[in-house]
Design a protein around this motif. Structure first.
Motif, PDB file in Angstrom:
ATOM      1  N   THR A  39      -5.773  -3.790   3.353  1.00 11.17           N
ATOM      2  CA  THR A  39      -4.512  -3.545   4.050  1.00 11.17           C
ATOM      3  C   THR A  39      -4.740  -3.326   5.538  1.00 11.17           C
ATOM      4  N   LEU A  40      -5.743  -2.554   5.888  1.00 11.20           N
ATOM      5  CA  LEU A  40      -6.016  -2.311   7.307  1.00 11.20           C
ATOM      6  C   LEU A  40      -6.447  -3.595   8.006  1.00 11.20           C
ATOM      7  N   ALA A  41      -7.183  -4.448   7.284  1.00 13.94           N
ATOM      8  CA  ALA A  41      -7.565  -5.733   7.870  1.00 13.94           C
ATOM      9  C   ALA A  41      -6.345  -6.639   8.048  1.00 13.94           C
ATOM     10  N   ALA A  42      -5.441  -6.644   7.065  1.00 13.68           N
ATOM     11  CA  ALA A  42      -4.254  -7.504   7.119  1.00 13.68           C
ATOM     12  C   ALA A  42      -3.276  -7.051   8.190  1.00 13.68           C
ATOM     13  N   THR A  43      -3.193  -5.739   8.400  1.00 13.29           N
ATOM     14  CA  THR A  43      -2.173  -5.189   9.295  1.00 13.29           C
ATOM     15  C   THR A  43      -2.689  -4.862  10.686  1.00 13.29           C
ATOM     16  N   GLY A  44      -3.994  -4.613  10.813  1.00 10.84           N
ATOM     17  CA  GLY A  44      -4.539  -4.171  12.092  1.00 10.84           C
ATOM     18  C   GLY A  44      -4.199  -2.735  12.430  1.00 10.84           C
ATOM     19  N   LEU A  45      -3.677  -1.987  11.457  1.00 17.16           N
ATOM     20  CA  LEU A  45      -3.257  -0.608  11.700  1.00 17.16           C
ATOM     21  C   LEU A  45      -4.396   0.368  11.445  1.00 17.16           C
ATOM     22  N   ALA A  46      -4.258   1.548  12.013  1.00 14.66           N
ATOM     23  CA  ALA A  46      -5.202   2.635  11.746  1.00 14.66           C
ATOM     24  C   ALA A  46      -4.746   3.397  10.512  1.00 14.66           C
ATOM     25  N   ARG A  47      -5.700   3.903   9.749  1.00 16.16           N
ATOM     26  CA  ARG A  47      -5.372   4.614   8.522  1.00 16.16           C
ATOM     27  C   ARG A  47      -4.475   5.818   8.793  1.00 16.16           C
ATOM     28  N   GLU A  48      -4.725   6.519   9.880  1.00 19.06           N
ATOM     29  CA  GLU A  48      -3.929   7.725  10.152  1.00 19.06           C
ATOM     30  C   GLU A  48      -2.464   7.383  10.435  1.00 19.06           C
ATOM     31  N   LEU A  82       0.828  -1.204   0.000  1.00 20.19           N
ATOM     32  CA  LEU A  82       0.000   0.000   0.000  1.00 20.19           C
ATOM     33  C   LEU A  82       0.863   1.255   0.000  1.00 20.19           C
ATOM     34  N   LEU A  83       1.921   1.266   0.799  1.00 23.25           N
ATOM     35  CA  LEU A  83       2.836   2.414   0.790  1.00 23.25           C
ATOM     36  C   LEU A  83       3.370   2.674  -0.612  1.00 23.25           C
ATOM     37  N   ASN A  84       3.719   1.604  -1.313  1.00 24.60           N
ATOM     38  CA  ASN A  84       4.250   1.765  -2.660  1.00 24.60           C
ATOM     39  C   ASN A  84       3.210   2.348  -3.605  1.00 24.60           C
ATOM     40  N   LYS A  85       1.964   1.929  -3.455  1.00 24.75           N
ATOM     41  CA  LYS A  85       0.908   2.525  -4.274  1.00 24.75           C
ATOM     42  C   LYS A  85       0.778   4.017  -3.976  1.00 24.75           C
ATOM     43  N   LEU A  86       0.807   4.369  -2.693  1.00 25.28           N
ATOM     44  CA  LEU A  86       0.652   5.774  -2.324  1.00 25.28           C
ATOM     45  C   LEU A  86       1.832   6.615  -2.814  1.00 25.28           C
ATOM     46  N   ILE A  87       3.035   6.043  -2.815  1.00 26.93           N
ATOM     47  CA  ILE A  87       4.195   6.760  -3.363  1.00 26.93           C
ATOM     48  C   ILE A  87       4.006   6.974  -4.860  1.00 26.93           C
ATOM     49  N   LEU A  88       3.567   5.930  -5.550  1.00 29.16           N
ATOM     50  CA  LEU A  88       3.337   6.052  -7.000  1.00 29.16           C
ATOM     51  C   LEU A  88       2.282   7.106  -7.314  1.00 29.16           C
ATOM     52  N   ASP A  89       1.304   7.253  -6.424  1.00 27.28           N
ATOM     53  CA  ASP A  89       0.218   8.213  -6.646  1.00 27.28           C
ATOM     54  C   ASP A  89       0.602   9.642  -6.269  1.00 27.28           C
ATOM     55  N   THR A  90       1.779   9.824  -5.684  1.00 22.14           N
ATOM     56  CA  THR A  90       2.206  11.154  -5.247  1.00 22.14           C
ATOM     57  C   THR A  90       3.113  11.783  -6.302  1.00 22.14           C
ATOM     58  N   PRO A  91       2.715  12.885  -6.898  1.00 22.31           N
ATOM     59  CA  PRO A  91       3.547  13.515  -7.936  1.00 22.31           C
ATOM     60  C   PRO A  91       4.945  13.843  -7.419  1.00 22.31           C
ATOM     61  N   GLY A  92       5.943  13.454  -8.199  1.00 21.67           N
ATOM     62  CA  GLY A  92       7.325  13.776  -7.870  1.00 21.67           C
ATOM     63  C   GLY A  92       7.958  12.890  -6.825  1.00 21.67           C
ATOM     64  N   ALA A  93       7.236  11.880  -6.319  1.00 21.40           N
ATOM     65  CA  ALA A  93       7.773  11.060  -5.232  1.00 21.40           C
ATOM     66  C   ALA A  93       8.711   9.962  -5.723  1.00 21.40           C
ATOM     67  N   VAL A  94       8.553   9.539  -6.967  1.00 18.53           N
ATOM     68  CA  VAL A  94       9.372   8.454  -7.515  1.00 18.53           C
ATOM     69  C   VAL A  94      10.659   9.029  -8.094  1.00 18.53           C
ATOM     70  N   ASP A  95      11.780   8.373  -7.839  1.00 15.83           N
ATOM     71  CA  ASP A  95      13.060   8.766  -8.434  1.00 15.83           C
ATOM     72  C   ASP A  95      13.097   8.195  -9.848  1.00 15.83           C
ATOM     73  N   GLU A  96      12.531   8.940 -10.785  1.00 13.16           N
ATOM     74  CA  GLU A  96      12.345   8.424 -12.140  1.00 13.16           C
ATOM     75  C   GLU A  96      13.669   8.169 -12.850  1.00 13.16           C
ATOM     76  N   GLU A  97      14.679   8.991 -12.593  1.00 12.59           N
ATOM     77  CA  GLU A  97      15.971   8.784 -13.235  1.00 12.59           C
ATOM     78  C   GLU A  97      16.593   7.460 -12.791  1.00 12.59           C
ATOM     79  N   PHE A  98      16.532   7.176 -11.491  1.00 13.57           N
ATOM     80  CA  PHE A  98      17.053   5.908 -10.995  1.00 13.57           C
ATOM     81  C   PHE A  98      16.257   4.738 -11.554  1.00 13.57           C
ATOM     82  N   VAL A  99      14.943   4.837 -11.531  1.00 14.89           N
ATOM     83  CA  VAL A  99      14.093   3.752 -12.017  1.00 14.89           C
ATOM     84  C   VAL A  99      14.386   3.465 -13.488  1.00 14.89           C
TER      85      VAL A  99
END
Length: 759
Positions: free
Chosen positions: A338-347, A299-316
């Protein structure tokens, strides 16, 4: 003077429970260290020994594999390292008279704690077929017995040569050379049970099956993620590194099913501040459900991909492969799942994401909490995906950091202790020694147990360790060992594996890390490799515990000469006389060890090359770092069941039990406890202090039961429980292993808790 060992096994049926601690080390650690050291060594020997631990001209701690800093404190050891040293440098002795007084049937009834407390082994001991007492035997006769059994085999593949992580580089290289000269790749090791999943995942994704960071990288990191690891007990000197990183501005995220005192606050006993207030280490604690880490990082990786400028495109673009398939898989990550699998809070997940996006340099550390699940390999691959997205491999202050738990376990693998050796290693061995090593893959730990169980392996030889207690499915493992024709253990101290034997058995006593090693050419030193690929010398300072001990290299060389014959082309006698000659051969066989003898003479040793770290070069099948796109997995619990992880107490190192307390978790005078979340306990009608049997459930339908555990209400993640190994290894099915790595899945065991007959 040291105190005498316990005469009787202490009663452990009523452990005492108090509030858990919220800080580690400090004055209590100093007091506990000195008390245990005095019990084993006495005052003078304690001072002489502990001041040599981890020093550049001293010996490497026989405990964990955490690296030493360039500038070392005079007391460069932790509480648990001091316990390991004290146990080895003890003045207590296990003599032939001890074995005359204690039949094997008696030893088999004793606890691991009692066995270990008896002291150092002093003589080679032999258990004849049908006998119930070990008897002293000469070294010559001991080697004859091993040779008799090995030469009687119909194939060298009927022998198993196991290695513990304590074995030095020199001994490990000679040991694998002997096994392959004999004709087998049956070289299982303790890595098979711990970081095999790390090696499998990292070899595929970055091309090197080791961590990519040095200590300086931790000091330079902006964010350090510690996942599935309890450094306060298992790698206490890591806390000093985290403290220094925090002072440099780093933030720390802890991802773990249990709160651990060492990651909450560290009271460094070597600083005035540490003896009072200490340092808060964790900035964000994510109390994840067991096995939910892959889902979290996906899920973190999806959120990084969805964030403009967050991916190091040159390295990738320039350094990776498989990005498109990975992004397609990541896009399917779902908040609810993800919240069910991890038991974590969204915040909390969103806060973690903000910390990631605010950090240019990230290190992820992990240990057994990530490596011992069915889906451990894809879990670790997902962490690599996470680091690759923002270019966090191959630059200062960033990378992967699998933290090894035994002092030379990584070095043993580098030296060729591996059942699936690389063709290039075998080619180099053939060029150097002029024989054709076997190419067929051998047995890992789980497959070795199956082979012994099924009568396909008949001789078991262990270079260190406590195989019976460390392995899963205790009843199956013990029955398998008892089917062997011969079991042999090279050991410093007594353990349960000496009481669970084949038809015949040998105990071969060896020098410890703390002891002087004098051979025909003079005093010797050995070398080790730490968790970050640093290689350095280790020189024992104490007189050997007995004049009848041999070093591990000497044992291998003499055994090889007896089994292979004195006319064998390998110069075993020369290797025994002078370990520098072994290092010369290592330098010509193992990449990175060129000019070995000259480089290891430098105080502090040298770093092995690591292409991803040093050059941003990835020696994978694609020639680039590989993104992967495995389906997300996590454990699913039936109604009324808990997910059990096995773990260590604070008075424990692997299978060695130093004492009966786990003071950070508030447990005293007992080990048969199960930690259960109070809400789960209420739902299951389990009162604090009640006694239960732990019964594991697996697809084979076999009942595996660990009886008589005291329930302790404890702030574990919901649906999760924890209990100490090796007592709970009986619950881990032999065939319940990680995909790809075949590591026992000891951190995710489905159990039901039944009222105990002892309640």
């Amino acid at each position: 003077m040291a105190t005498k060992p316990p005469q009787g096994d202490p009663v452990q049926d009523a452990p005492k429970v108090a509030e858990r601690k919220r800080a580690a080390a400090g004055l209590p650690a100093i007091g506990h260290t000195l008390r245990m050291a005095h019990q084993q060594m006495g005052v003078k020997r304690t001072a002489l020994t502990l001041l040599s631990v981890n020093q550049k001209d001293g010996f490497d701690c026989p405990g964990c594999a955490w690296p030493e800093p360039e500038h070392r404190h005079k007391a460069e050891f932790c509480e648990n390292g001091a316990k390991a040293v004290a146990e080895e440098a003890t003045l207590r002795r296990v003599t032939p008279e001890f074995f005359a007084a204690h039949p094997v049937s008696d030893l088999a009834r004793r606890s691991g704690y009692w066995l270990g407390q008896q002291g150092r082994l002093t003589h080679p001991m032999y258990l004849p077929e049908g006998a119930d007492h070990y008897e002293p035997v000469s070294w010559e006769r001991a080697f004859d017995i091993v040779a008799e059994e090995l030469t009687a085999l119909s194939s060298p593949d009927e022998a198993v040569f196991y290695t513990s992580g304590r074995t030095s580089n020199e001994a490990a290289f000679l040991y694998q050379l002997f096994a392959r000269r004999l004709g087998t790749n049956n070289l299982p090791d303790c890595s098979n049970m711990c970081h095999e999943s790390s090696g499998s995942a990292l070899s595929e994704t970055i091309g090197v099956g080791k961590g990519s960071v040095l200590l300086d990288d931790l000091y330079q990191a902006d964010l350090i993620v510690v996942a599935g690891q309890n450094p306060g007990t298992n790698h206490p000197r890591m806390l000093s590194a985290l403290e220094k990183a925090k002072a440099n501005g780093a933030r720390v995220v802890s991802v773990n099913p249990l709160p651990e005192a060492g990651l909450e606050r560290f009271k460094n006993p070597q600083t005035p501040k540490g003896l009072t207030a200490g340092t808060t280490l964790t900035d964000l604690f994510l109390q994840i459900r067991i096995g939910g880490d892959q889902a979290l990082f996906r899920l973190l990786n999806k959120l990084i991909l969805d964030t403009p400028g967050a991916v190091d495109e040159e390295f990738v673009r320039g350094h990776t492969h498989g990005f498109e398939q990975f992004t397609e898989a990541a896009s399917a990550a779902d908040w609810d799942e993800t919240l069910a699998a991890t038991g974590l809070a969204r915040e909390d997940v969103e806060r973690f994401l903000r910390m990631v996006l605010d950090s240019e340099r990230i290190v992820v550390c992990w240990a057994m909490g990530l490596t011992q699940h069915k889906h451990s390999v894809p879990m670790i691959r997902e962490i690599v995906n996470f680091l690759l997205l923002r270019g966090n491999i191959g630059r200062p202050g960033a990378g992967v950091c699998p933290v090894r738990g035994h002092s030379n376990v990584q070095g043993d693998r580098t030296m060729g202790i591996f059942e699936r050796p690389a063709p290039a290693f075998l080619d180099a061995l053939e060029r150097e020694f002029g024989f054709a090593p076997p190419r067929e893959h051998g047995y890992d730990v789980v497959r070795a147990i199956r082979a012994l169980r099924d009568g396909e392996a008949k001789v078991f030889f262990a270079m260190g360790g406590n195989f019976v207690s460390a392995s899963p499915d205790t009843e199956v493992t013990e029955a398998a060992m008892r089917r062997a024709r011969l079991t042999v253990h090279v050991s410093t101290k007594l353990n349960r594996s000496h009481a669970v034997t084949g038809a015949r058995a040998l105990i071969l006593p060896t020098l410890g890390r703390t002891e002087r090693d004098l051979q025909a050419s003079g005093e010797q030193f050995v070398t080790v490799e730490d968790s970050m690929g640093m290689v350095h010398a280790s020189r024992g300072r104490l007189e050997p515990a007995s004049p009848h001990l041999l070093s591990e290299p000497a044992i291998v060389c003499r055994l090889a000469r007896r089994v292979l014959g004195t006319e064998d082309d390998v110069p075993w006698e020369e290797f025994e006389k002078d370990y520098a000659t072994v290092r010369d051969r290592i330098a010509r066989v193992v990449p990175g060890f060129e000019d070995f003898n000259a480089r290891v003479a430098h105080p502090g040793g040298f770093a092995l090359p690591h292409a991803p770290r040093d050059e941003r070069r990835f020696p994978t099948a694609t020639g680039k770092a590989n993104f992967t796109a495995a389906p997300v997995e996590y454990p699913h619990l039936p109604e009324g069941r808990l997910l059990l992880q096995t773990l260590r107490s604070h008075d424990q190192y692997n299978t060695t039990i130093y004492g009966l307390d786990d003071r950070y978790r508030g447990i005293r005078n007992g080990r048969r406890v199960v930690l259960v979340n109070p809400d789960d306990a209420q739902a299951l009608k389990l009162a604090d202090g009640s006694y239960v049997d732990l019964v594991s459930e697996w697809r084979d339908g076999v009942e595996r039961r660990a009886p008589g555990f005291r329930v302790v209400h404890y702030p574990t993640a919901r649906g999760c429980a924890a209990a100490y190994y090796p007592e709970t290894n009986v619950l881990v099915p032999l065939d319940a292993t990680a995909d790809v790595s075949n590591t026992p899945a000891s951190k995710s065991v489905v159990v039901r808790l039944e009222q105990s007959a002892t309640d």
